[in-house]
Design a protein around this motif. Structure first.
Motif, mmCIF file in Angstrom:
data_model
loop_
_atom_site.group_PDB
_atom_site.id
_atom_site.type_symbol
_atom_site.label_atom_id
_atom_site.label_comp_id
_atom_site.label_asym_id
_atom_site.label_seq_id
_atom_site.Cartn_x
_atom_site.Cartn_y
_atom_site.Cartn_z
ATOM 1 N N MET A 186 6.378 6.560 9.726
ATOM 2 C CA MET A 186 6.364 5.132 9.425
ATOM 3 C C MET A 186 4.955 4.616 9.199
ATOM 4 O O MET A 186 4.737 3.416 9.081
ATOM 5 N N ASP A 187 3.975 5.505 9.165
ATOM 6 C CA ASP A 187 2.608 5.108 8.889
ATOM 7 C C ASP A 187 2.500 4.570 7.464
ATOM 8 O O ASP A 187 3.233 4.972 6.560
ATOM 9 N N GLY A 188 1.561 3.656 7.260
ATOM 10 C CA GLY A 188 1.397 3.044 5.949
ATOM 11 C C GLY A 188 1.019 4.024 4.862
ATOM 12 O O GLY A 188 1.279 3.785 3.679
ATOM 13 N N ALA A 189 0.412 5.155 5.259
ATOM 14 C CA ALA A 189 0.007 6.148 4.258
ATOM 15 C C ALA A 189 1.201 6.715 3.520
ATOM 16 O O ALA A 189 1.108 7.060 2.334
ATOM 17 N N TYR A 190 2.357 6.821 4.186
ATOM 18 C CA TYR A 190 3.539 7.412 3.566
ATOM 19 C C TYR A 190 4.310 6.414 2.694
ATOM 20 O O TYR A 190 5.381 6.733 2.211
ATOM 21 N N PHE A 191 3.752 5.217 2.524
ATOM 22 C CA PHE A 191 4.338 4.242 1.612
ATOM 23 C C PHE A 191 3.480 4.070 0.355
ATOM 24 O O PHE A 191 3.707 3.164 -0.429
ATOM 25 N N THR A 192 2.501 4.964 0.192
ATOM 26 C CA THR A 192 1.672 4.932 -1.010
ATOM 27 C C THR A 192 2.491 5.393 -2.213
ATOM 28 O O THR A 192 3.186 6.401 -2.141
ATOM 29 N N SER A 193 2.405 4.669 -3.295
ATOM 30 C CA SER A 193 3.244 4.965 -4.456
ATOM 31 C C SER A 193 2.715 6.173 -5.230
ATOM 32 O O SER A 193 1.571 6.611 -5.054
ATOM 33 N N ARG A 194 3.560 6.695 -6.093
ATOM 34 C CA ARG A 194 3.195 7.834 -6.931
ATOM 35 C C ARG A 194 2.012 7.490 -7.836
ATOM 36 O O ARG A 194 1.088 8.295 -8.013
ATOM 37 N N LYS A 195 2.029 6.284 -8.417
ATOM 38 C CA LYS A 195 0.953 5.880 -9.330
ATOM 39 C C LYS A 195 -0.385 5.806 -8.612
ATOM 40 O O LYS A 195 -1.421 6.217 -9.131
ATOM 41 N N GLU A 196 -0.381 5.288 -7.375
ATOM 42 C CA GLU A 196 -1.629 5.218 -6.619
ATOM 43 C C GLU A 196 -2.177 6.607 -6.332
ATOM 44 O O GLU A 196 -3.394 6.835 -6.394
ATOM 45 N N ILE A 197 -1.279 7.544 -6.023
ATOM 46 C CA ILE A 197 -1.721 8.914 -5.741
ATOM 47 C C ILE A 197 -2.347 9.531 -6.984
ATOM 48 O O ILE A 197 -3.432 10.135 -6.932
ATOM 49 N N LEU A 198 -1.664 9.415 -8.136
ATOM 50 C CA LEU A 198 -2.185 10.002 -9.370
ATOM 51 C C LEU A 198 -3.502 9.352 -9.790
ATOM 52 O O LEU A 198 -4.435 10.046 -10.213
ATOM 53 N N ASP A 199 -3.590 8.018 -9.655
ATOM 54 C CA ASP A 199 -4.841 7.331 -9.987
ATOM 55 C C ASP A 199 -5.967 7.777 -9.062
ATOM 56 O O ASP A 199 -7.131 7.889 -9.487
#
Length: 358
Positions: free
Chosen positions: A13-26
C-alpha cells in the motif's frame, strides 16, 4: 549517497506502488536516455543494472551486461549481476527472477516501481558527467543497440537513414533511361530480322520445346504436399507427447516442492506451539514429533494441525468415508476421460499432503 534510507521496506500500500506506467517509462527514458515504450522491455534486467551503475559507480561491471538478451538464461545472467550489486551495496532486496524473466506486465511494473522508489530514497545527487549511451556501448551488443535503448533523437535519425537507404534501392530498380530503351529496341528489331530470315528452321524447334514443356505437374505437387503434411502431423504428435510428459514432470515437481514445504511448515507450527506453552514444555516429545515429520513419506498420511497436534492415517479415513456410489462415479469419470494426459496425472498423483495453515 545514502543507502540506509533505501533499505526501508515498502509495503504493497506504499505510494511507490501507485506510480503509473507512463511515469516509470518517463523516469527511465529521461534519466538513462532511452526510448522505452513498454514496461515489458525492462524484463531483461539490463535497465535495472544501468540504474545501479548510475547510482553506485563501479557497482556494475557494464562489460558483462547483455543488451541483446532475448532468452531466459540471458536474462538470468543480468539479474545475477544486479543481485551481486545489491549485496555489495547492502541493499536488502531479493529479486524474484523467475517472475521477472517471464516478461509479464504486472510483475515487471512492481519491480520498476520499487526501483524508482529506491532511486528517490538512495540517490542524493545527479551525475552530470554520466553518459548513459556510452556506458551501454561497453556491454554485450552495445555496438548495435536496439532502438528502445537509444535516445529518441538517435532512433529517429536511424529511422530516417533507413528510409533514405530504402529510397535509394527503389531508385536503382527503376526502368532504364530512354537511351537504353532505344538500344533494347534496336537489339530486338535486329533479332526479329535475323529470325525472319530462317523461319523454316526455327519454327520446328519452338514446336518441339512447347511439347517438352507440357508435362503434367499436378500429381507431383500433390504428392509433395501430402509428404509435407505427413511430416508436420508426425512432428505435431511428437510435440504433443513431449508437452504431456513435461506437464506431468512439472506437476510432480510442484507436488514434491509442496510436500517438503509442508514439512517445514509443520515443524514451524511445532516450535510456535512449544514457545507458547511455557509451563507445559516437553522437549523430548517435540524432538520426536520433528523427527517423525522429517522422515515421513507421502503415503504415511501425516497432518500437523494449527494446534501443533500430529495426526496420522488421515488419507485412509478420508477414503473410507466415500460411499460406493461416489467411488463408482469417480472411476467412471476417469475411464471416460478423453485426455490421456489427465489419465496419467490421475494415476500418478498423490492426494495426501502434510497441511498447515498460515
Amino acid at each position: 549517497m545514502s543507502v540506509q534510507a533505501a533499505d526501508v521496506p515498502l509495503g504493497m500500500m506504499d505510494g511507490a506502488y501507485f506510480t503509473s506506467r507512463k511515469e516509470i517509462l518517463d523516469f527511465f527514458n529521461g534519466l538513462l536516455q532511452m526510448n522505452l515504450t513498454k514496461i515489458e522491455q525492462t524484463a531483461s534486467g539490463a535497465v535495472a543494472c544501468q540504474l545501479m551503475d548510475y547510482m553506485f559507480p563501479g557497482s556494475i561491471p557494464m562489460k558483462r551486461v547483455n543488451w541483446e538478451a532475448k532468452s531466459d538464461f540471458q536474462f538470468i545472467d543480468n539479474y545475477k549481476i544486479l543481485q551481486a550489486a545489491f549485496t555489495k551495496q547492502n541493499v536488502q532486496k531479493r529479486i524474484d527472477v523467475d517472475r521477472l524473466i517471464r516478461a509479464k506486465y504486472q510483475d515487471n511494473l512492481e519491480f520498476c516501481q520499487w526501483l524508482k522508489a529506491f532511486f528517490e530514497h538512495a540517490s542524493s545527487y545527479s551525475r552530470e558527467d554520466y553518459d548513459p549511451v556510452e556506458r551501454r556501448m561497453l556491454g554485450k551488443g552495445g555496438k548495435k543497440l536496439d532502438e528502445m535503448f537509444l535516445p529518441r533523437t538517435m532512433s529517429k535519425n536511424l529511422a530516417s537513414s533507413s528510409a533514405s537507404v530504402a529510397s535509394v534501392k527503389h531508385r536503382s530498380t527503376r526502368p532504364p533511361s530512354s537511351g537504353a530503351s532505344v538500344a533494347s529496341v534496336r537489339s530486338t528489331s535486329s533479332r526479329s530480322n535475323s529470325a525472319s530470315v530462317r523461319p523454316s528452321t526455327i519454327k520446328p524447334l519452338r514446336e518441339n520445346n512447347a511439347k517438352k514443356s507440357v508435362v503434367p505437374t499436378g500429381s507431383k505437387e500433390t504428392k509433395k504436399l501430402q509428404t509435407q503434411n505427413d511430416e508436420l502431423t508426425q512432428k505435431n504428435s511428437q510435440l504433443r507427447r513431449k508437452l504431456a510428459e513435461t506437464e506431468l514432470i512439472l506437476e510432480n515437481v510442484e507436488k514434491e516442492r509442496d510436500f517438503y514445504f509442508e514439512k517445514l511448515r509443520g515443524i514451524e507450527v511445532f516450535l510456535q506451539v512449544h514457545e507458547e506453552k511455557k509451563e507445559e514444555r516437553d522437549a523430548d516429545a517435540l524432538i520426536q514429533k520433528i523427527f517423525k515429520v522429517l522422515y515421513a513419506k507421502i503415503e504415511d498420511d501425516i497432518v500437523v494441525t494449527d494446534d501443533g497436534e500430529l495426526l496420522e492415517g488421515i488419507g485412509q479415513g478420508r477414503d473410507e468415508l466415500l460411499s460406493d456410489d461416489e467411488l463408482l462415479n469417480n472411476s467412471t469419470v476417469s475411464m471416460l476421460s478423453d485426455d490421456p494426459v489427465d489419465r496419467v496425472d490421475e494415476n500418478s498423483s498423490h492426494q495426501i499432503q502434510i497441511t498447515g495453515s498460515f
